[in-house]
Write a protein that holds these residues in place. Structure first.
Motif, PDB file in Angstrom:
ATOM      1  N   TYR A 118       0.847  -1.199   0.000  1.00 61.19           N
ATOM      2  CA  TYR A 118       0.000   0.000   0.000  1.00 61.19           C
ATOM      3  C   TYR A 118       0.882   1.248   0.000  1.00 61.19           C
ATOM      4  O   TYR A 118       1.809   1.382   0.816  1.00 61.19           O
ATOM      5  N   LEU A 119       0.588   2.164  -0.913  1.00 55.53           N
ATOM      6  CA  LEU A 119       1.331   3.420  -1.003  1.00 55.53           C
ATOM      7  C   LEU A 119       0.811   4.410   0.037  1.00 55.53           C
ATOM      8  O   LEU A 119      -0.348   4.827  -0.014  1.00 55.53           O
ATOM      9  N   ILE A 120       1.665   4.785   0.963  1.00 52.04           N
ATOM     10  CA  ILE A 120       1.290   5.729   2.015  1.00 52.04           C
ATOM     11  C   ILE A 120       1.443   7.171   1.560  1.00 52.04           C
ATOM     12  O   ILE A 120       0.586   8.029   1.821  1.00 52.04           O
ATOM     13  N   TYR A 121       2.536   7.444   0.842  1.00 54.03           N
ATOM     14  CA  TYR A 121       2.839   8.836   0.497  1.00 54.03           C
ATOM     15  C   TYR A 121       3.491   8.918  -0.874  1.00 54.03           C
ATOM     16  O   TYR A 121       4.415   8.159  -1.174  1.00 54.03           O
ATOM     17  N   ASP A 122       3.003   9.822  -1.714  1.00 57.11           N
ATOM     18  CA  ASP A 122       3.587  10.086  -3.020  1.00 57.11           C
ATOM     19  C   ASP A 122       3.924  11.572  -3.092  1.00 57.11           C
ATOM     20  O   ASP A 122       3.031  12.423  -3.072  1.00 57.11           O
ATOM     21  N   PRO A 123       5.208  11.952  -3.154  1.00 57.80           N
ATOM     22  CA  PRO A 123       5.575  13.373  -3.153  1.00 57.80           C
ATOM     23  C   PRO A 123       5.109  14.123  -4.385  1.00 57.80           C
ATOM     24  O   PRO A 123       5.084  15.363  -4.388  1.00 57.80           O
ATOM     25  N   TYR A 124       4.716  13.405  -5.449  1.00 57.56           N
ATOM     26  CA  TYR A 124       4.298  14.068  -6.681  1.00 57.56           C
ATOM     27  C   TYR A 124       2.781  14.110  -6.841  1.00 57.56           C
ATOM     28  O   TYR A 124       2.282  14.543  -7.879  1.00 57.56           O
ATOM     29  N   LYS A 125       2.054  13.641  -5.821  1.00 55.08           N
ATOM     30  CA  LYS A 125       0.604  13.751  -5.877  1.00 55.08           C
ATOM     31  C   LYS A 125       0.197  15.230  -5.813  1.00 55.08           C
ATOM     32  O   LYS A 125       0.650  15.974  -4.938  1.00 55.08           O
ATOM     33  N   ASN A 126      -0.659  15.642  -6.745  1.00 55.74           N
ATOM     34  CA  ASN A 126      -1.150  17.024  -6.816  1.00 55.74           C
ATOM     35  C   ASN A 126      -0.023  18.047  -6.972  1.00 55.74           C
ATOM     36  O   ASN A 126      -0.170  19.222  -6.615  1.00 55.74           O
ATOM     37  N   TYR A 127       1.126  17.593  -7.497  1.00 53.34           N
ATOM     38  CA  TYR A 127       2.259  18.509  -7.700  1.00 53.34           C
ATOM     39  C   TYR A 127       2.525  18.670  -9.189  1.00 53.34           C
ATOM     40  O   TYR A 127       2.536  17.688  -9.938  1.00 53.34           O
ATOM     41  N   GLU A 128       2.724  19.904  -9.611  1.00 55.37           N
ATOM     42  CA  GLU A 128       3.093  20.190 -10.997  1.00 55.37           C
ATOM     43  C   GLU A 128       4.205  21.218 -10.984  1.00 55.37           C
ATOM     44  O   GLU A 128       4.068  22.292 -10.400  1.00 55.37           O
ATOM     45  N   LYS A 129       5.320  20.864 -11.615  1.00 59.55           N
ATOM     46  CA  LYS A 129       6.459  21.776 -11.633  1.00 59.55           C
ATOM     47  C   LYS A 129       6.116  23.012 -12.443  1.00 59.55           C
ATOM     48  O   LYS A 129       5.671  22.925 -13.582  1.00 59.55           O
ATOM     49  N   LYS A 130       6.311  24.184 -11.843  1.00 60.90           N
ATOM     50  CA  LYS A 130       5.984  25.430 -12.507  1.00 60.90           C
ATOM     51  C   LYS A 130       7.127  25.860 -13.423  1.00 60.90           C
ATOM     52  O   LYS A 130       8.297  25.762 -13.060  1.00 60.90           O
ATOM     53  N   ILE A 131       6.764  26.328 -14.609  1.00 61.41           N
ATOM     54  CA  ILE A 131       7.740  26.793 -15.580  1.00 61.41           C
ATOM     55  C   ILE A 131       7.908  28.304 -15.454  1.00 61.41           C
ATOM     56  O   ILE A 131       6.922  29.053 -15.479  1.00 61.41           O
ATOM     57  N   ASN A 132       9.144  28.728 -15.289  1.00 63.11           N
ATOM     58  CA  ASN A 132       9.455  30.153 -15.221  1.00 63.11           C
ATOM     59  C   ASN A 132       9.886  30.619 -16.612  1.00 63.11           C
ATOM     60  O   ASN A 132      10.977  30.292 -17.082  1.00 63.11           O
ATOM     61  N   ILE A 133       9.010  31.369 -17.299  1.00 63.54           N
ATOM     62  CA  ILE A 133       9.288  31.757 -18.676  1.00 63.54           C
ATOM     63  C   ILE A 133      10.371  32.832 -18.762  1.00 63.54           C
ATOM     64  O   ILE A 133      10.841  33.164 -19.856  1.00 63.54           O
ATOM     65  N   TYR A 134      10.802  33.375 -17.616  1.00 63.29           N
ATOM     66  CA  TYR A 134      11.798  34.436 -17.608  1.00 63.29           C
ATOM     67  C   TYR A 134      13.196  33.956 -17.208  1.00 63.29           C
ATOM     68  O   TYR A 134      14.145  34.730 -17.294  1.00 63.29           O
ATOM     69  N   SER A 135      13.309  32.679 -16.746  1.00 62.43           N
ATOM     70  CA  SER A 135      14.605  32.248 -16.211  1.00 62.43           C
ATOM     71  C   SER A 135      14.925  30.805 -16.611  1.00 62.43           C
ATOM     72  O   SER A 135      14.264  29.865 -16.155  1.00 62.43           O
ATOM     73  N   TRP A 144      14.646  20.066  -5.175  1.00 64.63           N
ATOM     74  CA  TRP A 144      14.812  19.411  -3.878  1.00 64.63           C
ATOM     75  C   TRP A 144      13.720  18.391  -3.605  1.00 64.63           C
ATOM     76  O   TRP A 144      13.890  17.482  -2.791  1.00 64.63           O
ATOM     77  N   ARG A 145      12.574  18.500  -4.298  1.00 64.09           N
ATOM     78  CA  ARG A 145      11.476  17.571  -4.075  1.00 64.09           C
ATOM     79  C   ARG A 145      11.881  16.130  -4.410  1.00 64.09           C
ATOM     80  O   ARG A 145      11.354  15.183  -3.831  1.00 64.09           O
ATOM     81  N   GLN A 146      12.829  15.957  -5.336  1.00 63.90           N
ATOM     82  CA  GLN A 146      13.213  14.609  -5.718  1.00 63.90           C
ATOM     83  C   GLN A 146      13.913  13.855  -4.587  1.00 63.90           C
ATOM     84  O   GLN A 146      14.050  12.632  -4.646  1.00 63.90           O
ATOM     85  N   LEU A 147      14.345  14.568  -3.549  1.00 64.77           N
ATOM     86  CA  LEU A 147      14.953  13.915  -2.395  1.00 64.77           C
ATOM     87  C   LEU A 147      13.903  13.359  -1.432  1.00 64.77           C
ATOM     88  O   LEU A 147      14.236  12.613  -0.515  1.00 64.77           O
ATOM     89  N   ILE A 148      12.643  13.753  -1.648  1.00 63.90           N
ATOM     90  CA  ILE A 148      11.559  13.223  -0.816  1.00 63.90           C
ATOM     91  C   ILE A 148      11.044  11.946  -1.467  1.00 63.90           C
ATOM     92  O   ILE A 148      10.574  11.969  -2.600  1.00 63.90           O
ATOM     93  N   PRO A 149      11.128  10.804  -0.795  1.00 60.38           N
ATOM     94  CA  PRO A 149      10.745   9.543  -1.440  1.00 60.38           C
ATOM     95  C   PRO A 149       9.253   9.256  -1.365  1.00 60.38           C
ATOM     96  O   PRO A 149       8.551   9.724  -0.462  1.00 60.38           O
ATOM     97  N   ALA A 150       8.772   8.489  -2.332  1.00 59.03           N
ATOM     98  CA  ALA A 150       7.474   7.830  -2.180  1.00 59.03           C
ATOM     99  C   ALA A 150       7.656   6.721  -1.147  1.00 59.03           C
ATOM    100  O   ALA A 150       8.697   6.068  -1.102  1.00 59.03           O
ATOM    101  N   VAL A 151       6.638   6.501  -0.322  1.00 53.24           N
ATOM    102  CA  VAL A 151       6.753   5.541   0.779  1.00 53.24           C
ATOM    103  C   VAL A 151       5.594   4.557   0.740  1.00 53.24           C
ATOM    104  O   VAL A 151       4.432   4.959   0.645  1.00 53.24           O
ATOM    105  N   SER A 152       5.913   3.277   0.801  1.00 55.21           N
ATOM    106  CA  SER A 152       4.905   2.216   0.851  1.00 55.21           C
ATOM    107  C   SER A 152       5.230   1.242   1.976  1.00 55.21           C
ATOM    108  O   SER A 152       6.364   1.192   2.474  1.00 55.21           O
ATOM    109  N   VAL A 153       4.219   0.472   2.345  1.00 54.85           N
ATOM    110  CA  VAL A 153       4.430  -0.614   3.304  1.00 54.85           C
ATOM    111  C   VAL A 153       3.918  -1.914   2.687  1.00 54.85           C
ATOM    112  O   VAL A 153       2.973  -1.912   1.900  1.00 54.85           O
ATOM    113  N   PHE A 154       4.565  -2.995   3.027  1.00 55.47           N
ATOM    114  CA  PHE A 154       4.149  -4.326   2.596  1.00 55.47           C
ATOM    115  C   PHE A 154       3.925  -5.182   3.837  1.00 55.47           C
ATOM    116  O   PHE A 154       4.718  -5.152   4.784  1.00 55.47           O
ATOM    117  N   ALA A 155       2.840  -5.947   3.823  1.00 56.99           N
ATOM    118  CA  ALA A 155       2.571  -6.899   4.899  1.00 56.99           C
ATOM    119  C   ALA A 155       2.096  -8.204   4.278  1.00 56.99           C
ATOM    120  O   ALA A 155       1.226  -8.198   3.401  1.00 56.99           O
TER     121      ALA A 155
END
Length: 317
Positions: A118-135, A144-155
């Motif tokens: 079962y997936l407990i946490y997905d860091p990319y749920k409801n997340y969309e990377k914003k594009i900066n058209i000026y930079s 830095w978000r990529q350092l936050i892992p998705a987390v699941s448990v197995f039983a």
């Protein structure tokens, strides 16, 4: 209450949650490594991951040599919701042993595990990377978000047959197995880092504790390679194993792979080499889409705000 019943209650209690898609355009197989990914296959999706391997074994102290083969079978099914997966992990092994003038054979199901992830946490749920058209720099800066892992448990549970030569006991038994699973997508997404922390044969005379860490690199659209380290420790047997291999995508629902494994000790020395195949059946999968005009469960103010945000996004794009 027994440990297995506690685990079962935990899994069932996790079922009451929200759904969102984990189905991918292309098959996402756990093969050829041994780690279990954090993400499920998707609701109503069936996935089969299987392979054959050869094994060579030699024990310096006991003075025996062995050779044989084995078959892996992993059956995965997305049950009830996107974040839940039930699975069966089965391994058969056959070996011929030679110790001086003594010869004998071992053959049986070395592993039979049934359980749920079962997936407990997905860091990319409801997340969309914003594009900066000026930079350009802002768009290519380290995320830095990529350092936050998705987390699941197995039983789940191990099912061991009576008089199994690969078991530490001659008695038939059922013992719990649990895992904590994390998964990171690094860089441009072509690097995937998965960690499994495992407690196995819980409540028996020889509980086992271990880990598996896998780093996978997408080399091209079709090819990927991986390296892996596994370690486990118990009073019955402890070891550390290194693996490496590659996978090739035949089409969006089929994959072939090859890998080699070698442990780091000589009591015994073990070498594996194998090939495998993964197949996905997703005809019954239906992606869940929410239409803001047909969402009566949401308050009108929420629907209006969502529409305004969408209009602003369309203008920007």
């Amino acid at each position: 209450m027994s440990p297995f019943k506690i685990l079962l209650v935990l899994v069932i209690s996790l079922l009451a949650n929200y759904n969102y898609g984990q189905h991918t355009d292309e098959i996402n197989s756990n093969r050829p490594g041994e780690t279990m990914s954090a993400y499920a296959v998707g609701k109503s999706v069936i996935q089969v991951e299987t392979g054959v391997f050869g094994i060579q074994e030699s024990h310096r102290l006991l003075g025996y040599d062995a050779s044989g083969y084995g078959i892996d079978l992993n059956l995965r099914y997305g049950l009830l919701m996107e974040k839940l997966e039930v699975l069966a992990d089965i391994q058969y092994q056959n070996q011929d042993f030679v110790n001086g003038f003594n010869q004998y054979t071992k053959s049986n199901l070395k592993q039979t595990v049934l359980g749920a992830k079962y997936l407990i946490y997905d860091p990319y749920k409801n997340y969309e990377k914003k594009i900066n058209i000026y930079s350009w720099r802002a768009n290519h800066a380290f995320n830095w978000r990529q350092l936050i892992p998705a987390v699941s448990v197995f039983a789940g549970a191990n099912f061991t047959q009576k008089n199994n030569p690969y078991a530490f006991s001659n008695e038939a038994m059922i013992s719990p197995k649990v895992m904590l699973i994390t998964q990171n997508h690094l860089g441009d997404g072509s690097w995937v880092f998965v960690t499994n922390i495992i407690a196995d044969y819980i409540g028996t005379d020889y509980p086992s504790y271990g880990y598996i860490i896998t780093l996978t690199k997408g080399i091209s659209r079709k090819w990927s390679g991986f390296i892996e380290n596994q370690g486990f420790k118990s009073d019955f047997y402890s070891d550390a194993i290194m693996r490496g291999g590659a996978a090739f995508l035949l089409n969006k629902n089929m994959q072939i792979d090859a890998s080699v494994s070698h442990n780091l000790k000589d009591t015994p020395t073990i070498f594996y080499g194998g090939v495998g195949f993964s197949w996905r059946y997703d005809t019954n999968y239906k992606e869940v889409r929410i239409n803001l005009d047909d969402a009566p469960s949401q308050p009108r103010s929420v629907r209006k705000a969502a529409k305004r945000d969408q209009k602003r996004k369309d203008v920007i794009e």
